[in-house]
Design an enzyme around this catalytic site. Structure first.
Site, short mmCIF file in Angstrom:
data_model
loop_
_atom_site.label_atom_id
_atom_site.label_comp_id
_atom_site.label_asym_id
_atom_site.label_seq_id
_atom_site.Cartn_x
_atom_site.Cartn_y
_atom_site.Cartn_z
N THR A 268 -27.76 -1.38 -20.04
CA THR A 268 -28.66 -0.41 -19.54
C THR A 268 -29.72 -0.25 -20.62
OG1 THR A 268 -26.83 1.58 -18.55
CG2 THR A 268 -28.57 2.42 -19.31
N GLU A 294 -28.31 -3.55 -11.67
CA GLU A 294 -26.86 -3.10 -12.13
C GLU A 294 -27.12 -3.07 -13.03
OE1 GLU A 294 -22.76 -2.46 -13.07
OE2 GLU A 294 -23.29 -4.72 -11.34
N CYS A 328 -18.20 -3.85 -15.14
CA CYS A 328 -19.08 -2.90 -15.56
C CYS A 328 -17.80 -1.62 -14.57
CB CYS A 328 -20.53 -3.20 -14.50
SG CYS A 328 -21.12 -4.35 -14.41
#
Length: 544
Positions: A268, A294, A328
Site C-alpha cells: 500500500t 491491488e 494478500c
C-alpha cells in the site's frame, strides 16, 4: 487470411494435478527441482527482445536454504529503463495494428506451452525461488496463469464484439477499443507468478506495450515467463523486462511523458507513493495515466455462534498458513464467539500439531520458509512484541529460526482488545490473530470488523443461519472486495471470482475479468453516414 469474425476457444479452468506418490507429474517436478537446485541461472534485462547485461548484480536465494544461490540478475538502472521505453514505443505501432485474434493466439499458445512442456520447469522455479510447496505452485504458477491467458482472450473477444445496438437508416455506428496512447508500466510482486505474468500481458493483449519490473526475489521465474512468451511468438519489444531496484527504475519510468498507465500489485505505501508521483507530474504526461493497483489486506474470518467449529478451524488453518500467509488474501484476523472458541481451539491444536514446516522439496511439508530476511525480521518482530504484551498472548506456535532458511512456525495470537496491532496491521506472514467476543456483543463486533482496518480486500463469514448470513454480508459489504460465505478468504479462481479490493487494498479493477481489460483500452466511437446531406435546412424551417 480471409476476413471473418473469429471466436476464441471457450476457456475452462486448468485442472490442478495431484502430484501423488508414484505419479508422472510428481517424478517430473522432482527431477526439475534437482536440476534447478544445482545451477545458477543468469537473468539479464530483456529489452527489445535482446538480453541486456549490466555491471550490477543481484542474487536470488532459496528462502528455505538461503546459502544457496539459484539466480543472478542484472540490475537495470535509468539507462536501461529509457532503452526499454524506446523499445516499447518502437514496437507499439505494429503491435497495436495487429488483428486482435493474432494477439490472442500468442497468449493461447503461451498457456498451452505452460501447461505442457513448461509445467514442471515453472513449478520447480516457483518452488525454489519463491518458497512454495508443490500445491501452492501448481495452483498459482501453472493453473491460474493459464487461466489468466485463456480467459482474458475470451473477455477481449466480448469487449470487441460489444457494438452500438442502434443504427438508423443510412448510418453505421461502431465502437473501437484502441490501446492506450503510450506504454504501460507493470510492477509485480514475489508471491504470485501468475500475477507477475498477467500484469504486463493483460494490457498487451489489448494492443498495449509494456515495461515490466518484476520483484527481485521472483527473478528466477520471471525469466522463464519471458522464455515462454518468446516461444509463443510475442514480438520483440512488446514486453520488456527490467529486474532491479524498484525506486531506481520507477523514478525513471514515471518521469516519462509517454507513460499511459501503471499496473501494480504490491504494498500500500508503494502504491500511494506512485499515485502521488503521478499526480505531481500530470502536466508532463501526454495523457492522464490509468493507475490500477491491488495492494495490502487485513483479511478477516468472522464467525457466528451458529457455525460449525470444525469447518471454521479448517478455514483458519488453511486460510492463514498456506504459503506461510504470504497472500494478500490470507486470513489474518478472526472474530470468534466466546462459546465456540474452545471447540475451534481444540480442532486447530490437533491440526497444528500435525503440520510440518520445512523445505518445499519435501512434499510432506505444509508450511515452508518466508521469502527473505526483511520479511522474516518484520514477522518475527510482531511475534516478539506479542510475547511481551499484556494485551495479547501466543496460543500456538511463536517459534522461528533463520539458521538454514527463513522458517516461522504457524502462530496464533489471542488479542484481548480488538484494536491490538496484529488485529489491524498487515503482517504478511504465518500469523493469525483471534479476538474472542461475547455473544451479546455480536453487532458491536461486526462494526469493529468493518471499521478497525483500513483495508478492504477479502473476508469471510461462517454461519448456519441464513438470516445471519444476509445480515452480516450487508454489514460487511464495504470491507471486502472478495467476500466468502462458509469458506476461507483465499483461493479466488479466474472465471469464477475476479479478484480485487477497495479502500487501502487497491482500485478494485478485478484482475481476471473484462473489467480489468477495459482499463487498458481507449474507446473511440465512429459514425459513418453513407449519403451525407446536401441541404443545410431542416423541415421545421419550411413556409407556413
Amino acid at each position: 487470411m480471409s476476413n471473418y469474425i473469429p471466436s476464441t476457444p471457450v476457456p475452462d479452468n486448468e485442472p490442478v494435478q495431484g502430484y501423488a506418490p508414484g505419479s508422472p507429474e510428481r517424478a517430473a517436478v522432482k527431477a526439475e527441482l534437482e536440476r534447478q537446485s544445482k545451477r545458477v541461472v543468469e537473468v539479464p534485462c530483456v529489452i527489445g527482445g535482446k538480453r541486456v547485461r549490466t555491471k550490477q548484480f543481484g542474487e536470488v536465494v532459496m528462502p528455505h536454504e538461503h546459502a544457496t544461490v539459484i539466480a543472478r540478475f542484472h540490475m537495470a538502472g535509468a539507462r536501461e529503463a529509457q532503452r526499454a521505453i524506446d523499445a516499447a514505443m518502437k514496437a507499439r505501432p505494429a503491435w497495436a495494428a495487429m488483428p486482435w485474434q493474432d494477439r490472442a493466439a500468442i497468449f493461447l499458445k503461451a498457456a498451452n506451452l505452460l501447461c505442457g512442456p513448461y509445467r514442471a520447469r515453472m513449478n520447480a522455479s516457483t518452488m525454489l525461488g519463491q518458497g512454495k510447496n508443490i500445491f501452492q505452485s501448481e495452483i498459482d504458477a501453472v493453473c491460474e496463469l493459464a487461466d489468466f491467458w485463456r480467459f482474458n482472450c475470451k473477455y477481449a473477444e466480448e469487449i470487441y464484439a460489444d457494438q452500438p445496438p442502434i443504427n438508423p437508416p443510412g448510418v453505421w455506428n461502431q465502437l473501437e477499443h484502441r490501446p492506450l496512447d503510450g506504454f504501460i508500466f507493470a510492477i509485480t510482486p514475489f508471491n504470485f507468478t501468475s500475477i507477475a505474468a498477467n500484469l504486463p500481458t493483460a494490457p498487451a493483449l489489448m494492443g498495449n506495450v509494456a515495461v515490466w519490473k518484476p520483484s527481485e526475489t521472483a527473478s528466477h521465474s520471471a525469466q522463464l515467463i519471458m522464455e515462454i512468451l518468446h516461444e509463443a511468438g510475442l514480438p520483440d519489444g512488446v514486453v520488456n523486462m527490467l529486474p532491479g531496484d524498484g525506486p531506481t527504475i520507477g523514478n525513471a519510468v514515471l518521469d516519462h511523458p509517454d507513460l499511459a498507465g501503471v499496473h501494480f500489485t504490491g504494498s500500500t505505501p508503494t502504491f500511494q507513493h506512485i499515485q502521488q508521483v503521478i499526480a505531481g507530474k500530470l502536466a508532463k504526461y501526454r495523457n492522464y495515466p490509468r493507475v490500477v493497483g491491488e495492494t495490502g489486506g487485513k483479511d478477516f474470518v468472522f464467525v457466528h455462534e451458529s457455525a460449525d467449529p470444525l469447518q471454521v478451524a479448517v478455514a483458519l488453518v488453511r486460510g492463514a498458513f498456506e504459503y506461510q500467509g504470504q497472500k494478500c488474501s490470507a486470513a489474518s484476523r478472526s472474530y470468534l464467539p466466546q462459546s465456540m472458541w474452545p471447540k475451534v481451539r481444540r480442532h486447530m491444536e490437533k491440526m497444528l500439531r500435525e503440520i510440518t514446516v520445512g523445505d518445499p522439496r519435501d512434499f510432506r511439508n505444509f508450511v515452508n520458509a518466508v521469502i527473505d530476511r526483511r520479511a522474516y525480521d518484520k514477522i518475527t518482530g510482531y511475534i516478539k512484541a506479542a510475547k511481551r504484551s499484556r494485551d495479547a498472548s501466543i496460543e500456538f506456535g511463536g517459534n522461528y529460526s533463520d539458521k538454514l532458511g527463513y522458517f516461522i512456525d504457524p502462530t496464533v495470537i489471542v488479542a484481548k482488545k480488538p484494536d491490538y496491532r496484529t488485529m489491524v496491521e498487515e503482517i504478511f506472514g504465518p500469523v493469525l490473530t483471534v479476538f474472542v467476543y461475547k455473544e451479546k456483543d455480536y453487532e458491536k463486533t461486526l462494526a469493529i470488523c468493518n471499521d478497525s482496518s483500513p483495508y478492504a480486500l477479502t473476508g469471510s463469514i461462517f454461519a448456519r443461519d441464513r438470516g445471519v448470513i444476509n445480515h452480516a454480508a450487508a454489514a460487511l459489504a464495504d470491507c471486502a472486495g472478495n467476500f466468502y460465505i462458509n469458506d476461507k478468504p483465499t483461493g479466488a479462481v479466474v472465471g469464477q471470482q475476479p479478484f480485487g479490493g477497495a479502500r487501502a487494498s487497491g482500485t478494485n479493477d478485478k484482475a481476471g475479468s473484462a473489467l480489468n481489460l477495459l482499463r487498458w483500452v481507449s474507446p473511440r466511437t465512429i459514425k459513418e453516414t453513407f449519403v451525407a446531406p446536401t441541404d443545410y435546412r431542416y423541415p421545421f424551417m419550411g413556409e407556413e
